[in-house]
Motif scaffolding. Structure first.
Motif, mmCIF file in Angstrom:
data_model
loop_
_atom_site.group_PDB
_atom_site.id
_atom_site.type_symbol
_atom_site.label_atom_id
_atom_site.label_comp_id
_atom_site.label_asym_id
_atom_site.label_seq_id
_atom_site.Cartn_x
_atom_site.Cartn_y
_atom_site.Cartn_z
ATOM 1 N N SER A 163 27.139 18.059 53.858
ATOM 2 C CA SER A 163 28.570 18.321 53.744
ATOM 3 C C SER A 163 29.230 17.440 52.699
ATOM 4 O O SER A 163 30.458 17.413 52.616
ATOM 5 N N ARG A 166 34.944 20.809 56.588
ATOM 6 C CA ARG A 166 35.904 19.940 55.929
ATOM 7 C C ARG A 166 36.589 19.017 56.926
ATOM 8 O O ARG A 166 36.894 17.874 56.615
ATOM 9 N N HIS A 206 41.747 24.468 58.366
ATOM 10 C CA HIS A 206 41.541 25.707 57.635
ATOM 11 C C HIS A 206 42.410 26.813 58.226
ATOM 12 O O HIS A 206 43.149 26.615 59.170
ATOM 13 N N ARG A 259 32.388 18.388 50.529
ATOM 14 C CA ARG A 259 33.148 19.436 51.208
ATOM 15 C C ARG A 259 33.841 18.932 52.469
ATOM 16 O O ARG A 259 34.431 19.706 53.198
ATOM 17 N N THR A 260 33.730 17.652 52.755
ATOM 18 C CA THR A 260 34.374 17.104 53.937
ATOM 19 C C THR A 260 35.193 15.881 53.574
ATOM 20 O O THR A 260 34.830 15.130 52.667
ATOM 21 N N THR A 307 31.214 28.351 51.706
ATOM 22 C CA THR A 307 30.488 27.726 50.586
ATOM 23 C C THR A 307 29.259 26.980 51.083
ATOM 24 O O THR A 307 28.187 27.062 50.490
ATOM 25 N N PHE A 308 29.417 26.251 52.186
ATOM 26 C CA PHE A 308 28.289 25.521 52.754
ATOM 27 C C PHE A 308 27.157 26.469 53.145
ATOM 28 O O PHE A 308 25.986 26.233 52.823
ATOM 29 N N GLU A 358 35.501 26.509 52.993
ATOM 30 C CA GLU A 358 34.524 25.435 52.842
ATOM 31 C C GLU A 358 33.239 25.746 53.606
ATOM 32 O O GLU A 358 32.136 25.469 53.128
ATOM 33 N N SER A 359 33.386 26.325 54.783
ATOM 34 C CA SER A 359 32.208 26.666 55.566
ATOM 35 C C SER A 359 31.412 27.790 54.911
ATOM 36 O O SER A 359 30.182 27.800 54.941
#
Length: 794
Positions: free
Chosen positions: A471, A462, A722, A474-475, A510-511, A507-508
């Motif tokens: 990404s 993100r 985060h 999400r970024t 989820t990625f 977020e990471s």
């Protein structure tokens, strides 16, 4: 380690003393038989006859001012190395005591433990003994940050094209010059030298965390670079002489014994940093690059000039004919060797033949550059977009040669480094002083229990993800904040696979989950023999996914789809045993480990511990990495533990190779038909200054560097951070606790967090100085470890 440093001190004394002796204490007229020596007992000239008497030798040394200057400089440098050696002894003793007393590892057993096992013990003893007093629990990422703090900064600066300095030379094209001497100067300026940017090993100086005096700091840094460049220029003769002598003593014997060694290739220093992931240890990097060495050599050997091949064959013929005659005459009568220059001719002809043979390709070599480049990518994980589909072009070969250079080019660059380094510092690096100041302020975060680290090393998609590298959505990073070439995404995958117990941010996570699901689906399709045209595959995949990539990569019975690459899957004994042998079939011919017949024969007898060691725990473990299994093998013998580690390390390497290929293929398909801004030689600052428009008229007159563009809104930048227990410098005063909050879009402000609030129809006042405006610090909670407050690592 200590023994190597001792011999380095001895080598320094030997090189200086031996060189001074050869220059002042030898009578070369007697040695070359140009002057007769009277003997009473023998007519032969012995070696001691060529040595001058001690008094004559010492007098010649005292009368030579240049020799005295060399000895003084060498003595000062040797004393510096001696003090550093004594300091390292104290550090090594402290590390030894830590391993024995805290980790309960004896020095005799230490070689049988893997890094994952040592790291797991450090994490466990933190819970019991609080070796870091500022947080309750340590994570794997905290440990990597402490070890690789400065290297992560260097990797990020190279990724953002701040370093090294690129130039275009006549007849050579674009050249990247990056040597050990230049790297030493960079580290001296940024990290540990006098008046460097860091006040100690874990903290950036306070003034560099603020934006009010950035121009003054840039001028100060520019002056410091200038003085260090002048010092390099003054010491250039001494350093150059040392480089020449050291290279002569180091490589002469090797060249005589193996003349073709200069034609061998090695990974350049620039290549090691360009290809390095964030938070990748030295042994992990070397293992990965070593696996790609064979394929890289084959790829470079594909580009042989037909004209050069014909010339080399004829030179070999003529030189070989003369050499054969001289050897035959020597066999017939050994007195032929006493003839002047015969032995020299034999040696030079042998070297000439060996060198020319390196330009003659193997007649059985098959030209398949695209396949070789795909295998190379599986191991090195990074390459520019325009290489794919152009592997057969000489332009691609020349660019790859910057990463994978000849050993002779490496030696030549090191010899030229004392001459070129001062000019790079004085005329090139000084111009980037403002960009460097902005970089360290904007990309430094304070992590509780760790200290100041590079924000790119947080691997937060993100905050630093790139929409073109999976990404998207999400970024919220601006162009200036995005890591290039998929560095954030690939580093995140590599670290998660290597450290399965580490829990990344939301977020990471989820990625990673979405990527592994896609790869698992492709692997399952490969297991079922599904091809690109299969309607079932096209109905379950989006159009942007690389159809049948995994199926094609893992072609052969059975593919890796049987290995359960899902995040919540468990790795059984049979899956690891069978999957490692058959899942790596596409990469086996280029893997050193899988080439071992003994290891391959041992797979069937290798069994991993069950229970917590075999199960991948609670959605945090990465399938295939097997670090849990490694840490659970303490009950096995040392040999079984090492064998399990090799098996699981190879499995994790294969999994990362598959993910790297998949990410690159997906990126290529997503960017197809669009003009990609990712080129091999990006322009300075990646055109960051044009990345966002100036919404406020008052900001246009604000002095800035090319890497000081308009960025995201305060709320966006606050959302990017985060839960890692960090303070971000150069950010806005946005406090986040718990989750991430959404905020309405506001006009963009420059990064640094010290722009004034904009009101409609109101002009901006001049930017206040540092003493008029306190630094804005952003606090967020720690992931996996609570607590906030002032950082002060032990």
């Amino acid at each position: 380690m200590l023994l190597g440093e001792i011999f380095e001190l001895v080598q320094l004394v030997f090189v200086v003393a031996f060189t001074v002796f050869l220059a002042n204490c030898v009578d070369y007229d007697i040695l070359f038989a140009n002057k007769l020596v009277n003997h009473t007992d023998s007519a032969k000239v012995t070696l001691p006859d060529a040595f001058l008497p001690v008094d004559v030798c010492s007098a010649r040394i005292r009368d030579n001012v240049f020799v005295i200057f060399i000895l003084v400089i060498s003595g000062v440098f040797w004393l510096h190395r001696l003090v550093k050696f004594i300091y390292n002894i104290c550090c090594y003793w402290e590390i030894r005591s830590f391993y024995i007393n805290a980790l309960k590892l004896s020095m005799a057993d230490l070689p049988y433990f893997t890094w994952q096992e040592v790291q797991a013990r450090i994490v466990e003893i933190q819970k019991e003994h609080q070796i870091c007093i500022h947080k309750k629990e340590l994570t794997e990422l905290d440990i990597y940050h402490r070890i690789l703090r400065f290297k992560n900064y260097m990797v990020a600066m190279i990724n953002k094209s701040l370093l090294p300095i690129r130039s275009r030379l006549p007849f050579l094209g674009d050249v990247v010059f990056y040597t050990r001497g230049l790297k030493y100067n960079f580290e001296l300026i940024f990290f540990w030298g006098p008046s460097s940017l860091f006040e100690n090993e874990w903290s950036l100086k306070t003034e560099y965390k603020r934006g009010g005096s950035r121009l003054e700091l840039a001028d100060r840094l520019s002056s410091r670079i200038l003085w260090i460049g002048i010092a390099n220029l003054l010491l250039c003769p001494v350093i150059l002489i040392w480089q020449i002598l050291y290279a002569f003593f180091s490589y002469t014997e090797v060249i005589k014994r193996e003349p073709g060694s200069l034609g061998a290739r090695c990974w350049s220093l620039y290549g090691r940093f360009y290809l390095r992931h964030f938070n990748e240890l030295d042994h992990e990097l070397m293992s990965r690059l070593s696996k790609g060495y064979k394929a890289s050599s084959k790829y470079m050997n594909c580009f042989m000039s037909p004209l050069l091949t014909v010339v080399a064959k004829n030179v070999v013929f003529f030189a070989g004919s003369i050499l054969a005659v001289l050897i035959a005459l020597t066999i017939y009568d050994e007195d032929v060797l006493a003839v002047e220059h015969v032995l020299t001719s034999i040696t030079l002809l042998g070297v000439c033949i060996t060198v020319c043979r390196s330009f003659i390709p193997d007649k059985h070599l098959v030209f398949c550059p695209e396949q070789l480049l795909k295998v190379i990518l599986a191991h090195i994980h990074y390459m520019p977009d325009h290489w794919q589909g152009n592997a057969h072009r000489y332009e691609t070969r020349d660019e790859f040669a910057q990463l994978f250079q000849y050993k002779a080019v490496f030696i030549l660059e090191e010899l030229l480094s004392p001459v070129i380094t001062p000019f790079i510092l004085i005329f090139c690096l000084r111009r980037k002083s403002l960009e460097i100041i902005d970089f360290f302020r904007n990309f430094t975060v304070e992590v509780v229990g760790v200290g100041d680290t590079c924000s790119f090393a947080q691997m937060d998609v993100r905050q630093h993800g790139h929409p073109a590298w999976m990404s998207a959505g999400r970024t919220e990073a601006s162009i200036y904040q995005q890591a290039e070439d998929g560095k954030t995404e690939l580093s995140l995958m590599h670290f998660a696979i290597t450290n399965p117990r580490w829990q990344p941010p939301r977020e990471s996570t989820t990625f990673i989950s979405q990527l592994k699901e896609k790869v698992q689906r492709e692997a399952a399709c490969g297991q079922q023999g599904v091809l690109h045209e299969n309607h079932i595959l096209t109905s379950t995949q989006s159009e942007s996914e690389p159809h049948s990539l995994i199926a094609n990569l893992l072609a052969g019975p059975p593919p890796l789809g049987s290995l359960h690459l899902g995040r919540d899957a468990s790795v059984s004994n049979h899956a690891v045993d069978v999957g490692l042998m058959e899942g790596t079939s596409a990469l086996r011919s280029f893997s050193p480990l899988s080439g071992s017949q003994h290891l391959r024969g041992s797979f069937a007898s290798t069994r991993l511990p069950r229970g917590d060691g075999a199960a991948l725990v609670g959605g945090r473990a990465m399938a295939g990495s097997g670090a849990d299994a490694r840490t659970a093998s303490s009950g096995s013998s040392a040999w079984e533990g090492q064998l399990n580690s090799m098996v699981l390390s190879e499995y994790a390497s294969t999994e990362m190779s598959i993910h790297a290929l998949y990410i690159h293929e997906l990126h290529k398909q997503q960017s197809r038909g669009q003009l990609s801004r990712h080129t091999w030689h990006r322009r300075d600052s990646d055109e960051s200054s044009e990345g966002a428009p100036d919404d406020n008229e008052g900001l246009r007159n604000f002095p800035r560097s090319n890497t000081f563009p308009c960025a995201t809104t305060p709320h966006q930048e606050g959302a990017m951070l985060h839960n890692t227990g960090q303070r971000r410098y150069g950010g806005t005063t946005e406090s986040v606790s718990g989750g991430l909050r959404s905020a309405p879009r506001l006009p963009r402000i420059p990064m640094g967090g010290w722009a004034e609030e904009a009101q409609a129809g109101r002009h901006h006042d001049p930017v206040p100085e540092e003493d008029e405006l306190p630094p804005h610090i952003q606090k967020v909670c720690a992931a996996g470890g609570g607590g906030t407050g002032k950082m002060g690592p032990r």
